[in-house]
Scaffold this motif. Structure first.
Motif, PDB file in Angstrom:
ATOM      1  N   GLU A 144      -1.624  34.462  39.458  1.00  0.00           N
ATOM      2  CA  GLU A 144      -0.593  33.314  39.013  1.00  0.00           C
ATOM      3  C   GLU A 144       0.500  34.167  38.325  1.00  0.00           C
ATOM      4  OE1 GLU A 144       0.126  29.046  36.681  1.00  0.00           O
ATOM      5  OE2 GLU A 144      -1.925  30.123  36.486  1.00  0.00           O
ATOM      6  N   GLY A 145       1.722  33.636  38.471  1.00  0.00           N
ATOM      7  CA  GLY A 145       2.870  34.382  37.927  1.00  0.00           C
ATOM      8  C   GLY A 145       3.484  35.734  38.402  1.00  0.00           C
ATOM      9  N   HIS A 146       2.790  36.169  39.347  1.00  0.00           N
ATOM     10  CA  HIS A 146       3.225  37.597  39.796  1.00  0.00           C
ATOM     11  C   HIS A 146       4.898  37.427  40.293  1.00  0.00           C
ATOM     12  CE1 HIS A 146       2.262  40.934  43.267  1.00  0.00           C
ATOM     13  NE2 HIS A 146       3.345  41.133  42.562  1.00  0.00           N
ATOM     14  N   VAL A 147       5.528  38.118  39.778  1.00  0.00           N
ATOM     15  CA  VAL A 147       6.852  37.910  39.807  1.00  0.00           C
ATOM     16  C   VAL A 147       7.521  39.361  40.463  1.00  0.00           C
ATOM     17  CG1 VAL A 147       9.331  37.943  38.538  1.00  0.00           C
ATOM     18  CG2 VAL A 147       7.333  36.643  37.947  1.00  0.00           C
ATOM     19  N   LEU A 148       8.384  39.290  41.153  1.00  0.00           N
ATOM     20  CA  LEU A 148       9.321  40.446  41.821  1.00  0.00           C
ATOM     21  C   LEU A 148      10.521  40.265  41.132  1.00  0.00           C
ATOM     22  CD1 LEU A 148       8.608  40.295  45.602  1.00  0.00           C
ATOM     23  CD2 LEU A 148       7.426  41.544  43.895  1.00  0.00           C
ATOM     24  N   VAL A 149      11.245  41.384  40.658  1.00  0.00           N
ATOM     25  CA  VAL A 149      12.416  41.676  39.814  1.00  0.00           C
ATOM     26  C   VAL A 149      13.028  42.781  40.981  1.00  0.00           C
ATOM     27  CG1 VAL A 149      13.526  42.458  37.811  1.00  0.00           C
ATOM     28  CG2 VAL A 149      11.184  41.393  37.587  1.00  0.00           C
ATOM     29  N   ILE A 150      14.385  42.166  41.049  1.00  0.00           N
ATOM     30  CA  ILE A 150      15.151  42.987  42.205  1.00  0.00           C
ATOM     31  C   ILE A 150      16.512  43.170  41.705  1.00  0.00           C
ATOM     32  CG2 ILE A 150      13.880  42.376  43.992  1.00  0.00           C
ATOM     33  CD1 ILE A 150      16.099  40.590  45.053  1.00  0.00           C
ATOM     34  N   PRO A 151      17.074  44.274  42.216  1.00  0.00           N
ATOM     35  CA  PRO A 151      18.550  44.304  41.850  1.00  0.00           C
ATOM     36  C   PRO A 151      19.268  43.632  43.161  1.00  0.00           C
ATOM     37  CG  PRO A 151      18.090  46.425  43.057  1.00  0.00           C
ATOM     38  CD  PRO A 151      16.811  45.692  42.851  1.00  0.00           C
ATOM     39  N   LYS A 152      20.101  43.196  42.939  1.00  0.00           N
ATOM     40  CA  LYS A 152      20.982  42.132  43.947  1.00  0.00           C
ATOM     41  C   LYS A 152      21.548  43.249  44.894  1.00  0.00           C
ATOM     42  CE  LYS A 152      21.954  37.839  41.643  1.00  0.00           C
ATOM     43  NZ  LYS A 152      22.721  36.871  41.022  1.00  0.00           N
ATOM     44  N   LYS A 153      21.978  44.331  44.317  1.00  0.00           N
ATOM     45  CA  LYS A 153      22.288  45.619  45.311  1.00  0.00           C
ATOM     46  C   LYS A 153      21.387  45.941  46.212  1.00  0.00           C
ATOM     47  CE  LYS A 153      25.032  49.834  45.710  1.00  0.00           C
ATOM     48  NZ  LYS A 153      25.611  50.873  44.846  1.00  0.00           N
ATOM     49  N   GLU A 154      21.573  45.948  47.526  1.00  0.00           N
ATOM     50  CA  GLU A 154      20.628  46.583  48.549  1.00  0.00           C
ATOM     51  C   GLU A 154      20.223  47.948  48.513  1.00  0.00           C
ATOM     52  OE1 GLU A 154      18.948  46.177  53.021  1.00  0.00           O
ATOM     53  OE2 GLU A 154      19.644  44.412  52.067  1.00  0.00           O
ATOM     54  N   VAL A 155      19.341  48.529  47.777  1.00  0.00           N
ATOM     55  CA  VAL A 155      19.311  49.811  47.960  1.00  0.00           C
ATOM     56  C   VAL A 155      17.558  49.945  48.167  1.00  0.00           C
ATOM     57  CG1 VAL A 155      19.075  52.067  46.488  1.00  0.00           C
ATOM     58  CG2 VAL A 155      20.991  50.330  46.307  1.00  0.00           C
ATOM     59  N   ASP A 156      17.207  50.852  49.229  1.00  0.00           N
ATOM     60  CA  ASP A 156      15.600  50.992  49.616  1.00  0.00           C
ATOM     61  C   ASP A 156      14.860  51.413  48.282  1.00  0.00           C
ATOM     62  OD1 ASP A 156      13.461  51.257  50.904  1.00  0.00           O
ATOM     63  OD2 ASP A 156      14.139  52.846  52.036  1.00  0.00           O
ATOM     64  N   ASP A 169      22.242  55.296  37.926  1.00  0.00           N
ATOM     65  CA  ASP A 169      21.498  55.137  36.643  1.00  0.00           C
ATOM     66  C   ASP A 169      21.739  53.731  35.735  1.00  0.00           C
ATOM     67  OD1 ASP A 169      20.923  57.822  37.001  1.00  0.00           O
ATOM     68  OD2 ASP A 169      21.983  58.628  35.577  1.00  0.00           O
ATOM     69  N   GLU A 170      23.170  53.336  35.631  1.00  0.00           N
ATOM     70  CA  GLU A 170      23.087  52.071  35.015  1.00  0.00           C
ATOM     71  C   GLU A 170      22.598  50.755  35.600  1.00  0.00           C
ATOM     72  OE1 GLU A 170      27.139  49.356  33.974  1.00  0.00           O
ATOM     73  OE2 GLU A 170      27.331  51.372  34.075  1.00  0.00           O
ATOM     74  N   LEU A 171      22.380  51.072  36.795  1.00  0.00           N
ATOM     75  CA  LEU A 171      21.745  49.621  37.501  1.00  0.00           C
ATOM     76  C   LEU A 171      20.358  49.730  37.410  1.00  0.00           C
ATOM     77  CD1 LEU A 171      22.417  47.209  39.232  1.00  0.00           C
ATOM     78  CD2 LEU A 171      22.272  48.559  41.549  1.00  0.00           C
ATOM     79  N   TYR A 172      19.767  50.967  37.546  1.00  0.00           N
ATOM     80  CA  TYR A 172      18.416  51.534  37.258  1.00  0.00           C
ATOM     81  C   TYR A 172      17.910  50.987  35.777  1.00  0.00           C
ATOM     82  CZ  TYR A 172      14.018  53.802  36.420  1.00  0.00           C
ATOM     83  OH  TYR A 172      12.525  54.022  36.378  1.00  0.00           O
ATOM     84  N   THR A 173      18.722  51.352  34.856  1.00  0.00           N
ATOM     85  CA  THR A 173      18.162  50.951  33.453  1.00  0.00           C
ATOM     86  C   THR A 173      18.418  49.370  33.443  1.00  0.00           C
ATOM     87  OG1 THR A 173      20.498  51.675  32.626  1.00  0.00           O
ATOM     88  CG2 THR A 173      18.647  53.272  32.532  1.00  0.00           C
TER      89      THR A 173
END
Length: 132
Positions: free
Chosen positions: A34-46, A53-57
């Protein structure tokens, strides 16, 4: 276009728990807990490590904020973090409430929750985010 990009654009519904200009967090519909969440960048990168670096951090910091709220909303010893990246070609981080190591075993059968249960879980996490 990945399934996650379709969630971002609103083509596919999701149980969103947090959103910023660059990132989105939503409940996994095939969760390990319960509560398993996915966190994603809105920019589609595989591949996660292909993010600038800035998007990763930024993604890691966004995941930390969500994980803190997740732990407050769903009682657990810790929130586990996993990056598998094979099932959807869009970088994502799994945040999984855990009480024992086996809670992070992706070979385990996935849990099933009703839409009402998923909505209630999403609301608990959103409420915990508002309290921070």
């Amino acid at each position: 276009m990945s399934v996650f990009s379709k969630i971002i654009s609103g083509e596919i519904p999701a149980y969103k728990v947090a959103e910023s200009v660059d990132f989105l967090a939503f409940l996994d519909i095939g969760p390990l807990a319960e509560g398993h969440v996915l966190v994603i960048p809105k920019k589609e990168v595989d591949y996660l490590f292909d993010l600038e670096d800035e998007l990763y951090t930024g993604l890691q910091l966004f995941a930390k904020i969500v994980a803190t709220a997740l732990k407050a909303a769903i009682p657990c010893k810790k929130v586990g973090v996993a990056v598998i990246g094979l099932e959807v070609p869009h970088a994502h981080i799994h945040l999984i409430p855990m009480n024992r190591v086996d809670d992070m075993n992706f070979a385990r059968p996935k849990l099933s929750f009703t839409p009402e249960e998923l909505e209630a879980t999403a609301e608990k996490i959103k409420a915990a985010l508002r309290e921070e």
